[in-house]
Design a protein around this motif. Structure first.
Motif, PDB file in Angstrom:
ATOM      1  N   GLU A 166      71.449  59.285  29.736  1.00  0.00           N
ATOM      2  CA  GLU A 166      70.938  60.732  30.669  1.00  0.00           C
ATOM      3  C   GLU A 166      72.620  60.659  31.677  1.00  0.00           C
ATOM      4  O   GLU A 166      72.386  59.487  32.232  1.00  0.00           O
ATOM      5  CB  GLU A 166      70.070  60.571  30.992  1.00  0.00           C
ATOM      6  CG  GLU A 166      69.077  61.673  31.888  1.00  0.00           C
ATOM      7  CD  GLU A 166      69.631  62.022  32.884  1.00  0.00           C
ATOM      8  OE1 GLU A 166      70.136  61.301  33.884  1.00  0.00           O
ATOM      9  OE2 GLU A 166      70.144  63.268  33.192  1.00  0.00           O
ATOM     10  N   ASP A 213      71.884  59.323  35.532  1.00  0.00           N
ATOM     11  CA  ASP A 213      71.393  57.831  35.602  1.00  0.00           C
ATOM     12  C   ASP A 213      72.910  57.370  35.157  1.00  0.00           C
ATOM     13  O   ASP A 213      73.186  56.157  35.878  1.00  0.00           O
ATOM     14  CB  ASP A 213      70.361  57.548  34.731  1.00  0.00           C
ATOM     15  CG  ASP A 213      69.056  57.869  35.143  1.00  0.00           C
ATOM     16  OD1 ASP A 213      69.027  58.421  36.090  1.00  0.00           O
ATOM     17  OD2 ASP A 213      68.117  57.541  34.264  1.00  0.00           O
ATOM     18  N   THR A 244      73.429  51.411  31.607  1.00  0.00           N
ATOM     19  CA  THR A 244      72.254  52.534  31.979  1.00  0.00           C
ATOM     20  C   THR A 244      70.825  52.280  31.279  1.00  0.00           C
ATOM     21  O   THR A 244      69.705  52.384  31.879  1.00  0.00           O
ATOM     22  CB  THR A 244      72.749  53.835  31.768  1.00  0.00           C
ATOM     23  OG1 THR A 244      74.157  54.035  32.566  1.00  0.00           O
ATOM     24  CG2 THR A 244      71.877  54.958  32.315  1.00  0.00           C
ATOM     25  N   ASP A 245      71.025  52.054  30.076  1.00  0.00           N
ATOM     26  CA  ASP A 245      69.818  51.843  29.204  1.00  0.00           C
ATOM     27  C   ASP A 245      68.789  50.659  29.844  1.00  0.00           C
ATOM     28  O   ASP A 245      67.707  50.667  29.936  1.00  0.00           O
ATOM     29  CB  ASP A 245      69.991  51.364  27.648  1.00  0.00           C
ATOM     30  CG  ASP A 245      70.644  52.499  27.149  1.00  0.00           C
ATOM     31  OD1 ASP A 245      70.416  53.598  27.400  1.00  0.00           O
ATOM     32  OD2 ASP A 245      71.378  52.363  25.781  1.00  0.00           O
ATOM     33  N   GLN A 256      67.505  51.569  33.253  1.00  0.00           N
ATOM     34  CA  GLN A 256      66.331  52.791  32.846  1.00  0.00           C
ATOM     35  C   GLN A 256      64.865  51.866  32.703  1.00  0.00           C
ATOM     36  O   GLN A 256      64.138  52.397  33.008  1.00  0.00           O
ATOM     37  CB  GLN A 256      66.723  53.607  32.054  1.00  0.00           C
ATOM     38  CG  GLN A 256      67.688  54.795  32.550  1.00  0.00           C
ATOM     39  CD  GLN A 256      68.069  55.650  31.325  1.00  0.00           C
ATOM     40  OE1 GLN A 256      68.203  55.305  30.129  1.00  0.00           O
ATOM     41  NE2 GLN A 256      68.363  56.814  31.892  1.00  0.00           N
ATOM     42  N   GLN A 257      65.052  50.816  31.998  1.00  0.00           N
ATOM     43  CA  GLN A 257      64.171  50.346  31.299  1.00  0.00           C
ATOM     44  C   GLN A 257      63.138  49.556  32.609  1.00  0.00           C
ATOM     45  O   GLN A 257      61.861  49.803  32.669  1.00  0.00           O
ATOM     46  CB  GLN A 257      64.555  49.131  30.582  1.00  0.00           C
ATOM     47  CG  GLN A 257      64.836  49.671  29.192  1.00  0.00           C
ATOM     48  CD  GLN A 257      65.255  48.708  28.200  1.00  0.00           C
ATOM     49  OE1 GLN A 257      65.211  47.400  28.501  1.00  0.00           O
ATOM     50  NE2 GLN A 257      66.094  48.710  27.335  1.00  0.00           N
ATOM     51  N   GLY A 310      62.879  51.206  35.429  1.00  0.00           N
ATOM     52  CA  GLY A 310      62.126  52.436  35.881  1.00  0.00           C
ATOM     53  C   GLY A 310      62.493  52.667  37.540  1.00  0.00           C
ATOM     54  O   GLY A 310      63.042  53.688  37.943  1.00  0.00           O
ATOM     55  N   PHE A 331      65.803  53.969  39.343  1.00  0.00           N
ATOM     56  CA  PHE A 331      66.009  55.446  39.428  1.00  0.00           C
ATOM     57  C   PHE A 331      65.003  56.231  39.978  1.00  0.00           C
ATOM     58  O   PHE A 331      64.086  56.516  39.402  1.00  0.00           O
ATOM     59  CB  PHE A 331      66.520  55.872  37.936  1.00  0.00           C
ATOM     60  CG  PHE A 331      67.771  55.346  37.488  1.00  0.00           C
ATOM     61  CD1 PHE A 331      69.167  55.724  38.202  1.00  0.00           C
ATOM     62  CD2 PHE A 331      67.703  54.447  36.418  1.00  0.00           C
ATOM     63  CE1 PHE A 331      70.060  55.100  37.644  1.00  0.00           C
ATOM     64  CE2 PHE A 331      68.996  53.947  36.022  1.00  0.00           C
ATOM     65  CZ  PHE A 331      70.193  54.300  36.583  1.00  0.00           C
ATOM     66  N   THR A 365      66.839  60.939  39.124  1.00  0.00           N
ATOM     67  CA  THR A 365      66.645  61.072  37.687  1.00  0.00           C
ATOM     68  C   THR A 365      66.641  62.647  37.254  1.00  0.00           C
ATOM     69  O   THR A 365      67.041  63.088  36.094  1.00  0.00           O
ATOM     70  CB  THR A 365      65.790  60.210  36.880  1.00  0.00           C
ATOM     71  OG1 THR A 365      64.421  60.372  37.476  1.00  0.00           O
ATOM     72  CG2 THR A 365      66.164  58.781  36.983  1.00  0.00           C
TER      73      THR A 365
END
Length: 304
Positions: free
Chosen positions: A209, A212, A270-271, A274-275, A277, A280, A285
């Protein structure tokens, strides 16, 4: 036809002025002009846009190579001059801010080509603006300060590699065309310039994304002299141990620096972020603007 220097001198004698506040330096070297034209002119039928034509020394040559051309200039005095000097040629002079220009309004349903000598103070926003419209472009040829060209062309591992390098790589293939000395301009700037060609294409395999992704990239480059663990921790509001853990999970040495990381590694980071939460916030986001998602506008503040 007058050569570039003769043309420029005549217009200056007739009252044309240099507006330093607009970053104006007029190109007077015919060999540079010829190089730009030979390496940039699109195929027949492809519309052409020039950004910042100034006195029109390049415009008058380009307009003879195409049947459909626009030139956008913010300086009202130059617009009046250009309309007088270039009358009879197939070029429409637009007065206004290139950052507000909608390519679909110029050539709806088609693809055109952009050429420009970009002022340093708005180089990144201009690149952002036009590469965000890449589906309407066959290519761009831009003259920029040499240090900016180095960033456009940089690969992981070099000092010039950073946010701008990554943002351009996601949107286009960059190719160096020529370096341009200060003597090629009047008045001569205090820096060297370079011409770069950009051919738009989507980056293969990009899955992150964008908002992010660029927040992670900017955080990583936010403190270039520090290792990437420290930079990520500071930029994303993480504890140092958390940043180290994320890097370890990504298979990245926490002691390395951001300029050693490629796009794939930033996607993995980034992955992983993002996990978590909370790294971001929703207001970040949820942003969808081209400026935030491509990461150009803030690049100058992130890197020195």
């Amino acid at each position: 036809m007058e050569n570039a220097l003769q043309y420029t001198k005549r217009l200056l004698r007739e009252g044309a002025r240099v507006h330093h506040s607009l970053g104006q330096n007029f190109l007077i070297d015919d060999s540079v002009i010829q190089g730009i034209v030979e390496n940039s002119c699109p195929e027949a039928g492809v519309p052409l846009l020039e950004i910042g034509p100034g006195l029109g020394v390049l415009t008058r040559i380009l307009a003879q190579k195409t049947a459909e051309m626009w030139a956008v200039e913010v300086d009202r005095q130059k617009v009046t001059l250009l309309r007088q000097e270039l009358r009879g040629l197939p070029v429409e002079i637009l007065q206004g801010d290139a950052l507000k220009l909608d390519l679909a309004g110029l050539w709806p349903g088609r693809k055109g080509y952009v050429i420009g000598n970009l002022p340093y103070y708005i180089t990144s926003p201009l690149l952002n603006h036009f590469l965000a419209q890449a589906s309407l472009l066959t290519g761009m040829t831009v003259m920029v300060q040499k240090e900016v060209a180095d960033r456009l062309l940089a690969s992981p591992g070099g000092k010039a590699y950073g946010v701008l390098s990554i943002a351009v790589r996601l949107a286009a293939e960059a190719e160096p065309l020529m370096e341009v000395p200060a003597a090629a301009f009047w008045p001569p700037p205090k820096v060297r310039s370079a011409v770069v060609r950009l051919i738009p294409r989507p980056y293969p395999g990009f899955r992150a994304e964008r908002a992010d992704f660029f927040r992670v990239v900017k955080a990583a480059f936010g403190q270039r002299r520090k290792n990437v663990a420290n930079s990520l921790a500071a930029g994303l509001g993480l504890a140092k141990e958390e940043a180290v853990g994320i890097l370890k999970a990504a298979g990245i040495d926490s002691r390395c620096r951001a300029e050693t990381l490629g796009i794939e590694e930033f996607q993995t980071l980034t992955d992983l972020v993002q996990q978590r939460g909370e790294a971001f916030p929703r207001e970040v986001t949820g942003v969808t603007s081209a400026t935030t998602c491509t990461g150009f506008r803030e690049e100058g503040k992130d890197e020195t």
